[in-house]
Design a protein around this motif. Structure first.
Motif, PDB file in Angstrom:
ATOM      1  N   GLU A  62       0.819  -1.208   0.000  1.00 25.19           N
ATOM      2  CA  GLU A  62       0.000   0.000   0.000  1.00 25.19           C
ATOM      3  C   GLU A  62       0.856   1.262   0.000  1.00 25.19           C
ATOM      4  OE1 GLU A  62      -3.124  -0.087  -0.436  1.00 25.19           O
ATOM      5  OE2 GLU A  62      -3.349  -2.264  -0.256  1.00 25.19           O
ATOM      6  N   GLN A  63       2.143   1.143   0.354  1.00 31.05           N
ATOM      7  CA  GLN A  63       3.027   2.308   0.358  1.00 31.05           C
ATOM      8  C   GLN A  63       3.967   2.314  -0.847  1.00 31.05           C
ATOM      9  OE1 GLN A  63       3.342   0.245   3.427  1.00 31.05           O
ATOM     10  NE2 GLN A  63       1.560   1.268   4.283  1.00 31.05           N
ATOM     11  N   ARG A  64       3.668   1.535  -1.853  1.00 35.57           N
ATOM     12  CA  ARG A  64       4.524   1.458  -3.021  1.00 35.57           C
ATOM     13  C   ARG A  64       4.481   2.752  -3.814  1.00 35.57           C
ATOM     14  NH1 ARG A  64       3.778  -2.947  -7.951  1.00 35.57           N
ATOM     15  NH2 ARG A  64       5.745  -2.504  -9.033  1.00 35.57           N
ATOM     16  N   SER A  65       5.644   3.208  -4.281  1.00 29.86           N
ATOM     17  CA  SER A  65       5.716   4.471  -5.026  1.00 29.86           C
ATOM     18  C   SER A  65       5.108   4.305  -6.423  1.00 29.86           C
ATOM     19  CB  SER A  65       7.166   4.942  -5.155  1.00 29.86           C
ATOM     20  OG  SER A  65       7.950   3.943  -5.779  1.00 29.86           O
ATOM     21  N   SER A  66       4.713   5.414  -7.012  1.00 30.55           N
ATOM     22  CA  SER A  66       4.021   5.378  -8.304  1.00 30.55           C
ATOM     23  C   SER A  66       4.951   5.011  -9.455  1.00 30.55           C
ATOM     24  CB  SER A  66       3.369   6.734  -8.585  1.00 30.55           C
ATOM     25  OG  SER A  66       2.438   7.051  -7.573  1.00 30.55           O
ATOM     26  N   ASP A  67       6.259   5.281  -9.318  1.00 31.58           N
ATOM     27  CA  ASP A  67       7.147   4.988 -10.436  1.00 31.58           C
ATOM     28  C   ASP A  67       7.242   3.487 -10.703  1.00 31.58           C
ATOM     29  OD1 ASP A  67       8.404   4.405  -8.115  1.00 31.58           O
ATOM     30  OD2 ASP A  67      10.303   5.371  -8.609  1.00 31.58           O
ATOM     31  N   GLY A  68       7.067   2.666  -9.654  1.00 33.68           N
ATOM     32  CA  GLY A  68       7.057   1.220  -9.865  1.00 33.68           C
ATOM     33  C   GLY A  68       5.884   0.782 -10.717  1.00 33.68           C
ATOM     34  N   PHE A  69       4.701   1.354 -10.463  1.00 30.65           N
ATOM     35  CA  PHE A  69       3.537   1.037 -11.289  1.00 30.65           C
ATOM     36  C   PHE A  69       3.744   1.514 -12.724  1.00 30.65           C
ATOM     37  CE2 PHE A  69       1.652   1.080  -7.033  1.00 30.65           C
ATOM     38  CZ  PHE A  69       0.958  -0.104  -7.058  1.00 30.65           C
ATOM     39  N   ALA A  70       4.321   2.705 -12.882  1.00 27.09           N
ATOM     40  CA  ALA A  70       4.529   3.248 -14.225  1.00 27.09           C
ATOM     41  C   ALA A  70       5.476   2.368 -15.037  1.00 27.09           C
ATOM     42  CB  ALA A  70       5.073   4.677 -14.128  1.00 27.09           C
ATOM     43  N   GLU A  71       6.570   1.922 -14.423  1.00 25.76           N
ATOM     44  CA  GLU A  71       7.507   1.047 -15.135  1.00 25.76           C
ATOM     45  C   GLU A  71       6.850  -0.278 -15.510  1.00 25.76           C
ATOM     46  OE1 GLU A  71      10.899   0.612 -12.685  1.00 25.76           O
ATOM     47  OE2 GLU A  71      11.539   2.706 -12.867  1.00 25.76           O
ATOM     48  N   GLU A  72       6.030  -0.799 -14.622  1.00 25.52           N
ATOM     49  CA  GLU A  72       5.370  -2.069 -14.918  1.00 25.52           C
ATOM     50  C   GLU A  72       4.383  -1.928 -16.072  1.00 25.52           C
ATOM     51  OE1 GLU A  72       3.709  -5.800 -12.201  1.00 25.52           O
ATOM     52  OE2 GLU A  72       3.907  -3.781 -11.354  1.00 25.52           O
ATOM     53  N   PHE A  73       3.638  -0.833 -16.106  1.00 31.28           N
ATOM     54  CA  PHE A  73       2.690  -0.621 -17.195  1.00 31.28           C
ATOM     55  C   PHE A  73       3.419  -0.361 -18.513  1.00 31.28           C
ATOM     56  CE2 PHE A  73      -0.550   0.473 -13.860  1.00 31.28           C
ATOM     57  CZ  PHE A  73      -1.437  -0.520 -14.216  1.00 31.28           C
ATOM     58  N   CYS A  74       4.565   0.346 -18.466  1.00 33.02           N
ATOM     59  CA  CYS A  74       5.344   0.574 -19.687  1.00 33.02           C
ATOM     60  C   CYS A  74       5.865  -0.739 -20.262  1.00 33.02           C
ATOM     61  CB  CYS A  74       6.504   1.528 -19.402  1.00 33.02           C
ATOM     62  SG  CYS A  74       6.020   3.246 -19.135  1.00 33.02           S
ATOM     63  N   SER A  75       6.341  -1.626 -19.394  1.00 39.25           N
ATOM     64  CA  SER A  75       6.807  -2.933 -19.863  1.00 39.25           C
ATOM     65  C   SER A  75       5.664  -3.756 -20.429  1.00 39.25           C
ATOM     66  CB  SER A  75       7.484  -3.680 -18.718  1.00 39.25           C
ATOM     67  OG  SER A  75       8.605  -2.959 -18.229  1.00 39.25           O
ATOM     68  N   LEU A  76       4.490  -3.640 -19.820  1.00 42.87           N
ATOM     69  CA  LEU A  76       3.327  -4.375 -20.319  1.00 42.87           C
ATOM     70  C   LEU A  76       2.901  -3.872 -21.695  1.00 42.87           C
ATOM     71  CD1 LEU A  76       0.925  -6.350 -19.877  1.00 42.87           C
ATOM     72  CD2 LEU A  76      -0.256  -4.462 -18.730  1.00 42.87           C
ATOM     73  N   PHE A  77       2.926  -2.556 -21.896  1.00 39.93           N
ATOM     74  CA  PHE A  77       2.437  -1.983 -23.147  1.00 39.93           C
ATOM     75  C   PHE A  77       3.472  -2.081 -24.263  1.00 39.93           C
ATOM     76  CE2 PHE A  77       1.852   1.674 -25.993  1.00 39.93           C
ATOM     77  CZ  PHE A  77       0.570   1.440 -26.438  1.00 39.93           C
ATOM     78  N   LEU A  78       4.746  -1.794 -23.954  1.00 34.49           N
ATOM     79  CA  LEU A  78       5.764  -1.737 -24.989  1.00 34.49           C
ATOM     80  C   LEU A  78       6.374  -3.103 -25.284  1.00 34.49           C
ATOM     81  CD1 LEU A  78       7.612   1.529 -23.867  1.00 34.49           C
ATOM     82  CD2 LEU A  78       5.893   1.283 -25.657  1.00 34.49           C
ATOM     83  N   ASP A  79       6.651  -3.887 -24.249  1.00 37.75           N
ATOM     84  CA  ASP A  79       7.327  -5.175 -24.417  1.00 37.75           C
ATOM     85  C   ASP A  79       6.406  -6.376 -24.259  1.00 37.75           C
ATOM     86  OD1 ASP A  79       9.616  -3.642 -24.667  1.00 37.75           O
ATOM     87  OD2 ASP A  79      10.088  -3.776 -22.525  1.00 37.75           O
ATOM     88  N   GLU A  80       5.134  -6.118 -23.969  1.00 42.16           N
ATOM     89  CA  GLU A  80       4.170  -7.196 -23.725  1.00 42.16           C
ATOM     90  C   GLU A  80       4.656  -8.131 -22.618  1.00 42.16           C
ATOM     91  OE1 GLU A  80       3.263  -9.209 -27.341  1.00 42.16           O
ATOM     92  OE2 GLU A  80       2.325  -7.466 -28.290  1.00 42.16           O
ATOM     93  N   ASP A  81       5.268  -7.507 -21.615  1.00 43.91           N
ATOM     94  CA  ASP A  81       5.747  -8.268 -20.461  1.00 43.91           C
ATOM     95  C   ASP A  81       4.592  -8.478 -19.485  1.00 43.91           C
ATOM     96  OD1 ASP A  81       7.364  -9.589 -18.764  1.00 43.91           O
ATOM     97  OD2 ASP A  81       8.589  -7.869 -18.153  1.00 43.91           O
ATOM     98  N   HIS A  82       4.700  -9.526 -18.696  1.00 43.36           N
ATOM     99  CA  HIS A  82       3.641  -9.826 -17.728  1.00 43.36           C
ATOM    100  C   HIS A  82       3.658  -8.810 -16.594  1.00 43.36           C
ATOM    101  CE1 HIS A  82       2.686 -13.648 -19.636  1.00 43.36           C
ATOM    102  NE2 HIS A  82       3.988 -13.878 -19.714  1.00 43.36           N
ATOM    103  N   ALA A  83       2.493  -8.460 -16.079  1.00 47.03           N
ATOM    104  CA  ALA A  83       2.349  -7.520 -14.973  1.00 47.03           C
ATOM    105  C   ALA A  83       1.347  -8.088 -13.970  1.00 47.03           C
ATOM    106  CB  ALA A  83       1.904  -6.151 -15.473  1.00 47.03           C
ATOM    107  N   PRO A  84       1.730  -9.155 -13.252  1.00 47.91           N
ATOM    108  CA  PRO A  84       0.773  -9.776 -12.330  1.00 47.91           C
ATOM    109  C   PRO A  84       0.520  -8.971 -11.074  1.00 47.91           C
ATOM    110  CG  PRO A  84       2.899 -10.863 -12.175  1.00 47.91           C
ATOM    111  CD  PRO A  84       3.006  -9.877 -13.304  1.00 47.91           C
ATOM    112  N   GLY A  85       1.455  -8.101 -10.671  1.00 45.68           N
ATOM    113  CA  GLY A  85       1.277  -7.348  -9.440  1.00 45.68           C
ATOM    114  C   GLY A  85       2.045  -7.968  -8.284  1.00 45.68           C
ATOM    115  N   VAL A  86       2.140  -7.190  -7.197  1.00 49.03           N
ATOM    116  CA  VAL A  86       2.930  -7.615  -6.046  1.00 49.03           C
ATOM    117  C   VAL A  86       2.309  -8.825  -5.368  1.00 49.03           C
ATOM    118  CG1 VAL A  86       3.811  -6.884  -3.802  1.00 49.03           C
ATOM    119  CG2 VAL A  86       3.804  -5.279  -5.712  1.00 49.03           C
TER     120      VAL A  86
END
Length: 437
Positions: free
Chosen positions: A31-55
């Motif tokens: 719940e205290q995770r910074s927003s840049d971690g979410f942004a990097e995960e979404f960028c990898s999902l959209f650009l590289d089609e990498d999996h983003a299952p979440g913490v």
């Protein structure tokens, strides 16, 4: 060695515990995770089609998969690394310039001996020589890595118990404390809905201050901003200004004082070598650091999880109880490796653009003060490790000179006070060392 003999079961178990501890920390503080971690995960999902299952799903997957991995499977991965083919070897030498006079003079001397022009490639081995080196290493006789001689989980506790004749006796009466008031300062809390512009209805205490029997001053503050973190900050007066030297080749501040913390880490602090200390901390969320000197103060920073608070306090206690030693059996080879590591660090500082930028900014802000100068390569070669160890031990010889600030998700006072008195209050003041008044 791994391809021939594999890993020990204890090594693999500690590695798996370390990975599980990281995922556990991520899950607790999701719940205290910074927003840049979410942004990097979404960028990898959209650009590289990498999996983003979440913490949450990653932590569950690690808890299910990691315990099923065997030691034989981990050791088998070493077979994928074949240094007989598809290998790139990079060998670098310092630049020939006035900033590295020792290497420049050595290159000129070698060129005169071989009747050639001085150049950096003169000291580099040929491709055939590098190939012969790799083949010699591949066929070298190796012994299996020795197993653990003791129980790693109880190693810190055993070292602490062995210092019973040095520690102070428990106090006969309860440690006195007082509340620190801060009128108008709101108490930070994740659940608080009070605006910073509004004043608190009642002046809440900022924290609690106490002084242990050895004079160590502690400020405690409970906060739930991070559920799985406790921060430790400690300071004392006295730093590089107390260790000055004079001479033509001197930079104003003793080189032993500048590299005392780094030398102590390489030599071994808390009565443990670097390897043994890493083994003790594997699987635990503890991040210690040795005291580091600034111009006029000496500071210490550390962090831990509430579950590993006792291990952190044990390390802080052993930091004072077990001085750093620069001698002993096999000291010559170990000190040579430490000096080589310091030289590598100093060369890396000159090659790193970010370090160069920080030094330029520091030079502009301080007017190129001698306290900010880095030691030269020649001065590191003449380093006296006994003097460096003495400087480090003086920093951790008088607990009455230190002030600790412990903040975070602290346990209840009934549980915390006995831990502080047992581990920090038992440290004696070394009367043989002259401390600042």
């Amino acid at each position: 060695r791994v391809r021939r003999y594999g890993f020990h079961d204890a090594e693999v178990q500690r590695a798996k515990r370390s990975m599980l501890a990281e995922w556990e920390e991520s899950y607790i503080e999701r719940e205290q995770r910074s927003s840049d971690g979410f942004a990097e995960e979404f960028c990898s999902l959209f650009l590289d089609e990498d999996h983003a299952p979440g913490v949450v799903d990653r932590a569950r997957l690690a808890a299910v998969v990691l315990p099923e991995i065997t030691c034989e499977e981990v050791s088998g991965v070493a077979g994928m690394y074949d240094f007989a083919r598809n290998v790139v070897v990079k060998i670098a030498t310092p630049l020939m310039s006035v900033r590295s006079p020792a290497y420049t003079l050595w290159s000129v001397y070698q060129a005169c001996r071989q009747l050639t022009l001085p150049r950096p490639t003169l000291d580099l081995p040929s491709e055939e020589e590098v190939s012969q080196l790799l083949q010699a290493v591949a066929t070298e006789t190796l012994e299996p890595w020795p197993p653990d001689e003791d129980d790693v989980d109880s190693r810190l506790r055993n070292i602490f118990e062995s210092c019973a004749d040095v520690r102070l006796s428990p106090p006969s009466k309860a440690t006195a404390s007082k509340e620190v008031q801060a009128p108008g300062v709101p108490k930070p809390s994740r659940s608080a809905k009070l605006s910073l512009a509004e004043a608190a209805p009642e002046p809440a205490p900022l924290g609690e201050e106490l002084v242990l029997q050895n004079g160590l001053r502690i400020f405690l503050k409970h906060s739930d901003l991070f559920q799985d973190e406790i921060l430790v900050r400690a300071r004392r007066w006295g730093g590089l200004s107390e260790h000055q030297e004079s001479g033509m080749l001197s930079g104003g501040v003793s080189c032993e004082a500048q590299v005392s913390s780094m030398s102590a880490m390489m030599l071994g602090i808390c009565g443990l070598s670097v390897e043994s200390l890493q083994e003790c901390l594997e699987g635990k969320r503890v991040d210690p650091s040795p005291p580091g000197m600034e111009a006029y103060t000496t500071g210490l920073d550390a962090s831990t999880s509430p579950a590993d608070l006792e291990d952190m306090l044990t390390l802080l206690s052993l930091l004072f109880l077990k001085p750093v030693e620069a001698g002993g059996a096999g000291a010559t080879g170990r000190l040579s490796l430490v000096k080589l590591g310091l030289l590598a660090w100093r060369l890396a500082e000159d090659r790193d653009p970010q370090s160069q930028f920080q030094r330029r900014v520091q030079m502009a802000c301080t007017g190129n003060h001698p306290y900010t100068w880095l030691p030269s390569l020649w001065r590191i070669l003449r380093l006296n490790f006994k003097s460096a160890a003495k400087v480090f031990n003086e920093r951790a010889s008088q607990p009455r000179e230190w002030t600790f600030v412990i903040m975070g998700n602290l346990p209840a006072r009934e549980k915390l006070m006995p831990l502080l008195e047992r581990y920090l209050g038992c440290i004696p003041n070394n009367l043989g060392q002259s401390g600042s008044s």
